[in-house]
Design an enzyme around this catalytic site. Structure first.
Site, PDB file in Angstrom:
ATOM      1  N   GLN A 150       1.325  -1.637   0.566  1.00 53.19           N
ATOM      2  CA  GLN A 150      -0.001   0.189   0.203  1.00 53.19           C
ATOM      3  C   GLN A 150       0.944   1.194   0.337  1.00 53.19           C
ATOM      4  O   GLN A 150       1.679   1.210   1.229  1.00 53.19           O
ATOM      5  CB  GLN A 150      -1.027  -0.303   1.261  1.00 53.19           C
ATOM      6  CG  GLN A 150      -1.584   1.506   1.717  1.00 53.19           C
ATOM      7  CD  GLN A 150      -2.502   1.693   0.165  1.00 53.19           C
ATOM      8  OE1 GLN A 150      -3.157   0.855  -0.808  1.00 53.19           O
ATOM      9  NE2 GLN A 150      -2.584   3.351   0.369  1.00 53.19           N
ATOM     10  N   GLY A 279     -10.148   1.412   2.198  1.00 54.09           N
ATOM     11  CA  GLY A 279     -11.768   0.346   1.905  1.00 54.09           C
ATOM     12  C   GLY A 279     -10.942  -0.062   0.451  1.00 54.09           C
ATOM     13  O   GLY A 279     -11.274  -1.068  -0.275  1.00 54.09           O
ATOM     14  N   GLY A 280     -10.662   1.026  -0.866  1.00 46.08           N
ATOM     15  CA  GLY A 280      -9.707   0.307  -1.751  1.00 46.08           C
ATOM     16  C   GLY A 280      -8.698   1.673  -1.807  1.00 46.08           C
ATOM     17  O   GLY A 280      -8.206   2.395  -1.664  1.00 46.08           O
ATOM     18  N   GLU A 282      -6.424   2.779  -5.549  1.00 44.81           N
ATOM     19  CA  GLU A 282      -6.730   2.433  -7.841  1.00 44.81           C
ATOM     20  C   GLU A 282      -5.670   2.263  -7.249  1.00 44.81           C
ATOM     21  O   GLU A 282      -5.495   2.929  -8.532  1.00 44.81           O
ATOM     22  CB  GLU A 282      -7.460   3.951  -7.716  1.00 44.81           C
ATOM     23  CG  GLU A 282      -6.018   5.568  -7.081  1.00 44.81           C
ATOM     24  CD  GLU A 282      -6.400   6.659  -5.487  1.00 44.81           C
ATOM     25  OE1 GLU A 282      -7.135   4.678  -5.220  1.00 44.81           O
ATOM     26  OE2 GLU A 282      -6.190   7.247  -6.111  1.00 44.81           O
ATOM     27  N   HIS A 306     -15.632   4.394  -7.511  1.00 47.89           N
ATOM     28  CA  HIS A 306     -14.216   5.282  -6.693  1.00 47.89           C
ATOM     29  C   HIS A 306     -12.796   5.076  -7.644  1.00 47.89           C
ATOM     30  O   HIS A 306     -12.297   5.618  -7.124  1.00 47.89           O
ATOM     31  CB  HIS A 306     -14.834   5.557  -5.186  1.00 47.89           C
ATOM     32  CG  HIS A 306     -13.846   6.379  -4.490  1.00 47.89           C
ATOM     33  ND1 HIS A 306     -14.304   7.260  -4.035  1.00 47.89           N
ATOM     34  CD2 HIS A 306     -12.868   6.090  -3.934  1.00 47.89           C
ATOM     35  CE1 HIS A 306     -13.015   7.785  -3.327  1.00 47.89           C
ATOM     36  NE2 HIS A 306     -12.188   7.393  -3.812  1.00 47.89           N
ATOM     37  N   GLU A 307     -12.974   4.235  -6.435  1.00 50.47           N
ATOM     38  CA  GLU A 307     -11.684   3.400  -7.488  1.00 50.47           C
ATOM     39  C   GLU A 307     -11.520   3.956  -9.112  1.00 50.47           C
ATOM     40  O   GLU A 307     -10.090   4.231 -10.169  1.00 50.47           O
ATOM     41  CB  GLU A 307     -10.679   2.182  -7.267  1.00 50.47           C
ATOM     42  CG  GLU A 307     -10.952   1.965  -5.631  1.00 50.47           C
ATOM     43  CD  GLU A 307     -10.886   2.819  -5.218  1.00 50.47           C
ATOM     44  OE1 GLU A 307      -9.988   3.711  -4.727  1.00 50.47           O
ATOM     45  OE2 GLU A 307     -11.776   3.533  -3.154  1.00 50.47           O
ATOM     46  N   HIS A 310     -10.606   7.334 -10.143  1.00 50.63           N
ATOM     47  CA  HIS A 310      -9.456   7.789 -10.321  1.00 50.63           C
ATOM     48  C   HIS A 310      -9.028   7.296 -11.524  1.00 50.63           C
ATOM     49  O   HIS A 310      -7.885   8.659 -11.348  1.00 50.63           O
ATOM     50  CB  HIS A 310      -8.956   6.685  -8.838  1.00 50.63           C
ATOM     51  CG  HIS A 310      -9.115   7.517  -7.838  1.00 50.63           C
ATOM     52  ND1 HIS A 310      -8.844   9.111  -7.564  1.00 50.63           N
ATOM     53  CD2 HIS A 310      -9.341   7.083  -6.736  1.00 50.63           C
ATOM     54  CE1 HIS A 310      -8.918   9.537  -6.043  1.00 50.63           C
ATOM     55  NE2 HIS A 310      -9.520   7.921  -5.614  1.00 50.63           N
ATOM     56  N   GLU A 329      -9.197  13.235  -5.105  1.00 50.76           N
ATOM     57  CA  GLU A 329     -10.519  13.002  -3.873  1.00 50.76           C
ATOM     58  C   GLU A 329     -11.587  13.333  -3.860  1.00 50.76           C
ATOM     59  O   GLU A 329     -13.054  12.356  -3.859  1.00 50.76           O
ATOM     60  CB  GLU A 329      -9.817  12.602  -2.567  1.00 50.76           C
ATOM     61  CG  GLU A 329      -8.878  11.330  -2.729  1.00 50.76           C
ATOM     62  CD  GLU A 329      -8.461  10.618  -2.230  1.00 50.76           C
ATOM     63  OE1 GLU A 329      -9.948   9.910  -3.036  1.00 50.76           O
ATOM     64  OE2 GLU A 329      -7.905   9.310  -3.061  1.00 50.76           O
ATOM     65  N   ASP A 384       0.178  12.550   5.200  1.00 49.62           N
ATOM     66  CA  ASP A 384      -0.918  11.899   5.894  1.00 49.62           C
ATOM     67  C   ASP A 384      -2.335  13.021   6.580  1.00 49.62           C
ATOM     68  O   ASP A 384      -3.598  12.686   6.353  1.00 49.62           O
ATOM     69  CB  ASP A 384      -0.857  10.515   7.547  1.00 49.62           C
ATOM     70  CG  ASP A 384      -0.531   9.707   7.309  1.00 49.62           C
ATOM     71  OD1 ASP A 384      -0.464   9.390   5.572  1.00 49.62           O
ATOM     72  OD2 ASP A 384       0.482   9.195   7.358  1.00 49.62           O
ATOM     73  N   TYR A 392     -12.339  14.680   0.672  1.00 46.59           N
ATOM     74  CA  TYR A 392     -13.278  14.252   0.002  1.00 46.59           C
ATOM     75  C   TYR A 392     -14.304  14.186  -0.322  1.00 46.59           C
ATOM     76  O   TYR A 392     -15.505  14.722  -1.279  1.00 46.59           O
ATOM     77  CB  TYR A 392     -13.350  12.894   0.281  1.00 46.59           C
ATOM     78  CG  TYR A 392     -12.444  11.764   0.861  1.00 46.59           C
ATOM     79  CD1 TYR A 392     -11.020  11.927   1.129  1.00 46.59           C
ATOM     80  CD2 TYR A 392     -12.060  10.910  -0.155  1.00 46.59           C
ATOM     81  CE1 TYR A 392     -10.246  10.999   1.247  1.00 46.59           C
ATOM     82  CE2 TYR A 392     -11.725   9.635  -0.330  1.00 46.59           C
ATOM     83  CZ  TYR A 392     -10.616   9.526   0.664  1.00 46.59           C
ATOM     84  OH  TYR A 392      -9.790   8.807   0.234  1.00 46.59           O
ATOM     85  N   ARG A 566      -9.017  -2.597   8.815  1.00 48.48           N
ATOM     86  CA  ARG A 566      -9.529  -1.373   7.918  1.00 48.48           C
ATOM     87  C   ARG A 566      -9.548  -0.499   8.344  1.00 48.48           C
ATOM     88  O   ARG A 566      -9.906  -0.456   9.801  1.00 48.48           O
ATOM     89  CB  ARG A 566     -11.273  -1.727   7.099  1.00 48.48           C
ATOM     90  CG  ARG A 566     -11.184  -0.375   6.181  1.00 48.48           C
ATOM     91  CD  ARG A 566     -12.370  -0.807   5.443  1.00 48.48           C
ATOM     92  NE  ARG A 566     -12.669   0.321   4.879  1.00 48.48           N
ATOM     93  CZ  ARG A 566     -13.390   0.723   3.798  1.00 48.48           C
ATOM     94  NH1 ARG A 566     -14.504  -0.239   3.517  1.00 48.48           N
ATOM     95  NH2 ARG A 566     -14.129   2.092   3.297  1.00 48.48           N
TER      96      ARG A 566
HETATM   97  N1  BES Z   1      -6.499   6.773  -3.079  1.00 48.15           N
HETATM   98  C1  BES Z   1      -7.580   5.876  -1.719  1.00 48.15           C
HETATM   99  C2  BES Z   1      -7.202   5.574  -0.255  1.00 48.15           C
HETATM  100  C3  BES Z   1      -5.500   5.652  -0.107  1.00 48.15           C
HETATM  101  C4  BES Z   1      -5.634   7.207   0.344  1.00 48.15           C
HETATM  102  C5  BES Z   1      -4.940   5.591   0.615  1.00 48.15           C
HETATM  103  C6  BES Z   1      -5.152   8.283   0.817  1.00 48.15           C
HETATM  104  C7  BES Z   1      -3.444   6.131   1.335  1.00 48.15           C
HETATM  105  C8  BES Z   1      -3.643   7.516   1.413  1.00 48.15           C
HETATM  106  C9  BES Z   1      -8.792   5.978  -2.133  1.00 48.15           C
HETATM  107  O1  BES Z   1      -9.081   6.034  -3.360  1.00 48.15           O
HETATM  108  C10 BES Z   1     -10.030   5.942  -1.172  1.00 48.15           C
HETATM  109  O2  BES Z   1     -10.245   7.047  -1.422  1.00 48.15           O
HETATM  110  N2  BES Z   1     -10.554   4.822  -0.581  1.00 48.15           N
HETATM  111  C11 BES Z   1     -11.874   5.060  -0.046  1.00 48.15           C
HETATM  112  C12 BES Z   1     -13.276   4.491  -0.624  1.00 48.15           C
HETATM  113  C13 BES Z   1     -14.130   5.214  -0.953  1.00 48.15           C
HETATM  114  C14 BES Z   1     -15.259   4.446  -0.933  1.00 48.15           C
HETATM  115  C15 BES Z   1     -14.294   6.197  -0.359  1.00 48.15           C
HETATM  116  C16 BES Z   1     -11.457   4.258   1.251  1.00 48.15           C
HETATM  117  O3  BES Z   1     -10.011   3.286   1.669  1.00 48.15           O
HETATM  118  O4  BES Z   1     -12.211   3.590   2.844  1.00 48.15           O
HETATM  119 ZN    ZN Z   2     -10.054   7.490  -3.736  1.00 46.26          ZN
END
Ligand code: BES
Ligand code: ZN
Length: 618
Positions: A150, A279-280, A282, A306-307, A310, A329, A384, A392, A566
């Site tokens: 990741q 969650g996911g 991309e 969502h993914e 991206h 995002e 972070d 978002y 998660r």
């Molecule tokens: N790119 C993000 C995950 C991410 C962001 C990982 C920043 C590490 C640092 C991914 O596209 C995302 O937004 N995932 C969401 C899912 C969603 C449906 C909003 C998640 O992981 O919850």
């Molecule tokens: Zn995202």
């Protein structure tokens, strides 16, 4: 930095990207840039390490640059050499600086002669923050080990020495050796029919930023969901996942109709073990996904929307630094809503928009002023910290506001033009605004004042006149919740039989932070929330039950925490427990059991909650 924000608010001159250094990377892309990465790695499960060679192709920008500066974290560097055009190589001197907690170790390679290629022999550490290693017992099928990366935000540097800034894009190819029976996947085109012979090759011909570099390996099966989409997962999970994600090709077609051709070839999904910290993710050509969305009724497949979104917002047009992450995002969350609307109807898309907007309205005022801004002042924003609901949910709210003011026809054409204009580039908020002004705001005068745009992007809070969609079903839920809390409606009189996941989320989200345990008991007796297989509902339910002081739910909450790594579904329960000394002691015992199965990021985050709670109790 200061210069950047002054310019940002003023004249919007281009190109600003050149001025903005990325505070989350040691790299100096104005001196030299990686244009291609060639990886040759062996996956060593018993030692929990990747070892091998990274060869970087370089584009020297400054003729006087003395060195190549790379990002690393916990890497063991064995040697570094320059590769010359005549096939010869020569060793290079380098200095690996002591690690910084946030950024890792700066690797300075002395290279005054500007070799076109540099070869680094190295190995990762078992504690690499960007990798998780699982033993067979920690997988669903229990037979083979599993590992996955990741990289976002700044963890690619823990498994490859590189320029770990989203401002730098490179193509890559890779050769990966693995034990027999293991399937290796990367963020590149994957071949479902590849023999499990221990030798895998990959080619990503499109330039991508380091955070999209990804690898996974394990006992992984595959099933097709369309001509250019498949689902990868452990054999016991793959059928369920294929059913849940069967609309993937329709999602692709919907997005293409709106924003133009999908440029990455395939769109596959890898379902990871439940310890996946997000969650996911991309990753190009291969979205990584949590199994917690496999609830059987497709109610959480917006994650795929969502993914997939991206693939335009983020992977094609990328934020140049983590400060600008809303460009990834926020725009993606808007596009996600459009895909959800087209496939599952406006009512569901509106519910999802409302769920997050209402949560943001509740929380935003308590955030530090800088964190309330879409484009924060870059000073003091760590990679972070840059990522919050603001990126978002305020970001997508701003996009919906533009759509509303200019109408779908004009806004869809604008967004499609934006993706094409900046395709395969990394841009700042200010570059986005410099495009938005002539292409949308000034083109259709009288729809939106520039001061309003600036208030959305650089202001705190949410603009007063921001509008939200209507949801009659959510209105009913608001009334029922109120009546239930007031005692005029029994738990068994709440008409929750037909509620979808989002409606349960909305009901639970807006219960008071501490709801009387009698009320919670009534709810549970009728609706059997304890033990729910739906982790979105479980996370919300257990948080309330713990806060309400009901110790009878503790074992079920613990089972949820041990099963799921998660961050978003597990940290709220640790936080709820940490509010009382008994709860904290219990959560520490749960953690001792859960820790071996947690990703390094989840471990770090839980430990930080404990440290804060122990401080607070002194
Ligand atoms: N790119 C993000 C995950 C991410 C962001 C990982 C920043 C590490 C640092 C991914 O596209 C995302 O937004 N995932 C969401 C899912 C969603 C449906 C909003 C998640 O992981 O919850
Ligand atoms: Zn995202």
């Amino acid at each position: 930095m200061r210069l950047l924000s002054l310019l940002a608010l003023g004249t919007l001159m281009l190109p600003l990207a050149a001025l903005a250094a990325d505070p989350d990377s040691y790299a100096q892309p104005d001196q030299v840039r990686i244009t291609h990465l060639d990886l040759d790695l062996t996956i060593d499960f018993p030692r929990k390490q990747l070892e091998g060679v990274a060869t970087l192709t370089l584009d020297w920008k400054n003729p006087d640059a003395p060195s190549l500066v790379l990002d690393t974290r916990d890497l063991k560097i064995a040697s570094i050499e320059a590769l010359h055009g005549n096939g010869k190589s020569s060793p290079l001197n380098y200095v690996l600086s002591p690690p910084d907690k946030a950024l890792g170790s700066k690797l300075t390679v002395t290279a005054p002669n500007h070799p076109q290629r540099v070869r680094i022999v190295y190995a990762t550490s078992p504690a690499a923050t960007g990798l998780q290693w699982l033993g067979p017992a920690q997988t669903a099928d229990g037979k083979l080990p599993f590992m996955f990366s990741q990289s976002e935000s700044i963890h690619a540097r823990s498994w490859v020495p590189l320029q770990d800034s989203p401002a730098v894009r490179f193509t890559y190819d890779a050769h990966i050796s693995a034990p027999k029976d293991i399937r290796v996947l990367m963020s590149a085109i994957n071949d479902a029919r590849h023999p499990l012979d221990g030798n895998f090759s990959f080619d990503q011909p499109h330039p991508i930023p380091a955070y999209l570099l990804a690898i996974a390996a394990g006992g992984i099966a595959v099933k097709e969901t369309g001509p250019r989409s498949a689902v990868y997962a452990e054999p016991s999970v793959v059928d369920k996942a294929t059913h849940e994600f069967e609309d993937t090709e329709k999602m692709l077609a919907t997005a293409e109709k709106l924003y133009g051709p999908y440029r990455w070839g395939r769109y596959d999904i890898l379902v990871l073990p439940p310890s996946f910290p997000y969650g996911g993710m991309e990753n190009p050509d291969m979205t990584f996904a949590t199994p917690t969305v496999l609830v059987g009724d497709k109610s959480l497949v917006s994650l795929v929307a969502h993914e997939l979104a991206h693939s335009w917002a983020g992977n094609l047009v990328t934020a140049a630094s983590w400060r600008d992450i809303w460009l990834n995002e926020g725009v993606t969350t808007y596009v996600q809503g459009r895909i959800t609307e087209a496939l599952y109807g406006k009512a569901l898309a509106d519910e999802e928009a409302l769920l997050s907007a209402r949560a943001l309205q509740k929380d935003i005022a308590d955030m530090p002023a800088n964190a309330q801004k879409l484009a924060p002042d870059p000073r003091g924003v760590g990679a972070d910290d840059a990522l919050s609901d603001v990126a978002y949910d305020k970001g997508s709210w701003f996009m919906r506001t533009l759509e509303q003011r200019f109408g779908r026809r004009a806004f869809d054409a604008y967004l499609k033009g934006y993706f094409n204009h900046f395709a395969f580039q990394s841009i700042t908020t200010e570059q986005m605004l410099a495009y938005l002004k002539p292409q949308l705001i000034d083109r259709y005068p009288g729809k939106m004042r520039w001061a309003e745009v600036k208030a959305w992007v650089y202001g705190t809070g949410i603009p007063k006149d921001a509008t939200l969609p209507d949801s009659p079903r959510f209105d009913t839920i608001d009334r029922e919740r109120k009546a239930f809390l007031a005692g005029t409606l029994g738990a068994d009189e709440i008409e929750a039989k037909g509620w979808n996941t989002q409606e349960w989320m909305y009901f639970l989200d807006r219960l008071p932070d501490v709801t009387p345990s009698g009320k919670l008991g009534e709810l549970d007796a009728t609706w059997h929330l304890t033990g729910t297989p739906n982790a979105e509902i479980g996370m919300r339910w257990y948080s309330h039950a713990i806060a309400g002081g009901d110790t009878s739910v503790w074992p079920a909450a613990a089972a949820h925490m041990i099963r799921i790594g998660r961050l978003y579904l597990t940290l709220p329960l640790y936080k709820a427990f940490a509010r009382t000394p008994q709860g904290l002691a219990y959560a520490e015992r749960v953690y001792a059991q859960a820790k071996p199965g947690y990703h390094p990021l989840t471990q770090q985050a839980v430990e930080a909650i404990f440290v804060k709670a122990r401080k607070g109790s002194h």
